[in-house]
Write a protein that holds these residues in place. Sequence first.
Motif, short mmCIF file in Angstrom:
data_model
loop_
_atom_site.label_atom_id
_atom_site.label_comp_id
_atom_site.label_asym_id
_atom_site.label_seq_id
_atom_site.Cartn_x
_atom_site.Cartn_y
_atom_site.Cartn_z
N GLN A 451 22.98 -61.15 -17.81
CA GLN A 451 22.00 -61.31 -18.63
C GLN A 451 20.82 -61.30 -18.84
OE1 GLN A 451 21.85 -65.96 -18.30
NE2 GLN A 451 21.29 -65.99 -20.37
N PHE A 452 20.27 -61.40 -17.51
CA PHE A 452 18.39 -60.65 -17.15
C PHE A 452 18.98 -59.15 -17.78
CE2 PHE A 452 15.56 -58.23 -14.95
CZ PHE A 452 14.48 -58.51 -15.92
N TRP A 453 18.95 -58.76 -17.20
CA TRP A 453 18.87 -57.28 -17.92
C TRP A 453 19.71 -56.89 -19.52
CZ3 TRP A 453 16.66 -53.31 -14.89
CH2 TRP A 453 16.28 -53.71 -13.73
N ARG A 454 20.84 -57.29 -19.43
CA ARG A 454 21.11 -57.30 -21.23
C ARG A 454 20.23 -58.24 -21.78
NH1 ARG A 454 25.50 -60.59 -20.67
NH2 ARG A 454 26.95 -59.16 -20.15
N ALA A 455 19.31 -59.42 -21.67
CA ALA A 455 18.45 -59.55 -22.71
C ALA A 455 16.75 -58.85 -22.53
CB ALA A 455 18.18 -61.18 -22.11
N ASN A 456 17.01 -57.64 -22.05
CA ASN A 456 16.05 -56.68 -21.79
C ASN A 456 16.04 -55.43 -22.52
OD1 ASN A 456 13.06 -57.55 -20.63
ND2 ASN A 456 14.88 -58.72 -19.33
N GLY A 457 17.37 -55.03 -22.59
CA GLY A 457 18.41 -53.71 -23.66
C GLY A 457 18.95 -53.36 -23.11
N TYR A 458 19.53 -53.47 -21.81
CA TYR A 458 20.31 -52.57 -21.25
C TYR A 458 21.68 -53.46 -21.81
CZ TYR A 458 16.01 -50.54 -18.10
OH TYR A 458 15.56 -50.89 -18.34
N HIS A 459 22.52 -52.30 -20.96
CA HIS A 459 24.05 -52.63 -21.55
C HIS A 459 25.63 -51.74 -20.80
CE1 HIS A 459 22.82 -52.38 -26.04
NE2 HIS A 459 22.04 -51.82 -26.01
N LEU A 460 26.24 -52.54 -20.38
CA LEU A 460 26.78 -52.01 -19.41
C LEU A 460 27.64 -51.25 -19.29
CD1 LEU A 460 28.44 -53.51 -16.22
CD2 LEU A 460 29.83 -54.24 -18.17
N VAL A 461 28.43 -50.42 -18.50
CA VAL A 461 28.46 -48.82 -19.30
C VAL A 461 29.60 -49.64 -17.97
CG1 VAL A 461 27.14 -47.48 -20.58
CG2 VAL A 461 27.41 -47.08 -18.01
N CYS A 494 28.71 -47.60 -24.57
CA CYS A 494 28.23 -49.45 -24.21
C CYS A 494 29.25 -49.86 -25.05
CB CYS A 494 26.84 -48.88 -24.56
SG CYS A 494 25.56 -48.49 -24.30
N GLU A 495 29.69 -49.26 -25.72
CA GLU A 495 30.81 -50.13 -25.89
C GLU A 495 32.59 -50.45 -25.31
OE1 GLU A 495 32.70 -48.43 -30.11
OE2 GLU A 495 30.90 -49.01 -31.03
N ARG A 502 34.79 -57.54 -21.20
CA ARG A 502 35.10 -59.28 -21.06
C ARG A 502 37.40 -58.82 -20.51
NH1 ARG A 502 33.13 -57.03 -26.69
NH2 ARG A 502 35.04 -55.36 -26.49
N TRP A 503 38.05 -57.41 -20.42
CA TRP A 503 39.22 -57.60 -19.50
C TRP A 503 38.94 -58.35 -18.49
CZ3 TRP A 503 39.39 -53.98 -15.34
CH2 TRP A 503 41.26 -54.09 -14.67
#
Length: 589
Positions: A451-461, A494-495, A502-503
């Motif tokens: 949550q922290f990294w996502r809030a700072n603009g990072y995307h899980l790949v 990123c998508e 989600r999976w």
Amino acid sequence: MVLEHTDFRQLRIVSDGALLSPSFEICPNNLSLYLSDSDTAAHAASNRYRDYLGHEFNQVVIDCRNQLNFDAIAALCGTLIAGGELVLLTPQRPSPALNRLIDCWQMRSPIETTSGAIPPSLPTAAQQDLVQQLQDKESVHIVIASRGRGKSSCLGTALAQADNASQCIVTAPRKANAQVLLKHAPHAHFVAWDTLIEQPGSTERLIIDEAAGIPLWAIQKLVQKYPAWMLATTVDGYEGCGRGFAIHFVEWAERIFSRIKVHTLQEPLRWLTGDPLEHWLQQALLLNAAPLQLTHSIDSGVYHASQLPEDALHQAFELLLEAHYQSSPNDLKLLLDEPQHYLYLHVNNGSVIAVAWLALEGPLADDLALQVQLGKRRPAGNLLPQSLSYFMQSPRLATLRWCRVSRVAVQESHRRQHIASNVLNAVRRWAATQNVHALGTSFGYDPGLAQFWRANGYHLVRLSSKQDRVSARYASLWVFPITAEAEALCASLCEWGAAQQRWWFNGQIPSNTLDATTNALLSAFKEAILPLDSVLFACALVSNHDALTFTPSDFAVPQNAMQSLKHTYKADSFKQLSALMRSDIAKIL
């Protein structure tokens, strides 16, 4: 007065040119240890130093000519007895990290004492008191101290004096690490920790020695399976440096156990009080407490570790040690010797209150990126571009310039004030001045961290489907494009990463055709470039294809997918399963 005592342990630096000198000699007895990565006469390579923890030597020789291992030096200093000698074989041109070791020894202060140094009589009063306290079996006892303080002998003595010693289990990272404990309790029942985890558990009481060398998740499982009695850990010197372990484990233990007692031992027993080698080690590797205030004025910003004032480096490194369980002395070596590794310091009121460890990585040459993609090359360094090229089969991303945020740490009293986010914003601005195309990070997945990294603009790949042995978490890879070129290259990944997340956590399998990422991963799996655990989500995306043996139901519970697939294919092993699935995947590519 100044006293030079022959029983104080010493350091000897032997330069490359002096190796032919007859004055250099390894003691020809079993009280000497010689580690080298190049000399066949050595007892072992330097990375095997853990095999000798729990032993005692009067001489340890470490060959630093080809590789400098701060972890090995820190750990094996603790095996040297009073009057012993540490010998470092050094190259003619030492690195900055090795120069630090040499300079700290040469600039050490003379030992000052008013009387002859006398070894303590054993057992000491502190040891006797601790052994007595350990007999309280209604509490879980955690013994935390520096090396050479007699922790293991106290545990062994307490165990030997127990009425039900035969109903106790001793474990440690390796049996050799419990050698001192077992010497004092020769009839103790030792079982390897990984074996204990696989067993169903029992009412036998558990004793863990050198606990910092065992993954924290494993210790947490062990004390849930077996009633814990005594645990001892070193707070400096090797593995996770002990300090991070001590902080996190004690916090966890206080929540879980109704009664815990934390003990410590201060007086050294294996060597004399005031030992110059111990003082040198703590100073050179920054293992002691950092000063509370900086004596040099320094602004917030990015610095190389070798250019920082000593007190600022000390405060920053202490933050890194305490914030991360896997921190170790080798981290300091890396920061000093690697020219592309930097520290961002957030300074407030004369103190470093936050630090970010940064690594500039890439670009890889086109031919190297391709070799990495095919699994034929994996040179040291460049973690982000190589991981993207191999695990995501995206060699073009490896040809970009990256800034990897290795760690971010904030003083506990300053947390939850958005300081870490401000640090990341400052890092992004600095990275843009270094011609960086994108930032990224990698860590064991945790919902709060994510949550922290996502809030700072990072995307899980990428989210690994294989648990890390140390953290028991799943490795995750995140990116933050800062140029149009990087954003275009990262968009589809990123998508893909969001869909994988989600999976993995919700069991959602989107209907999907063979998009570019899925096709690339499955093709790499078919060619035996990627292992099955790296392409599970790609397989899930095509699981409704009629030509395939597996079905969406095999992926309904992601964490059980491998076992479900093994059952579906009636495979005897995961190796056989992989071969069968490769043949199956070939039908649709």
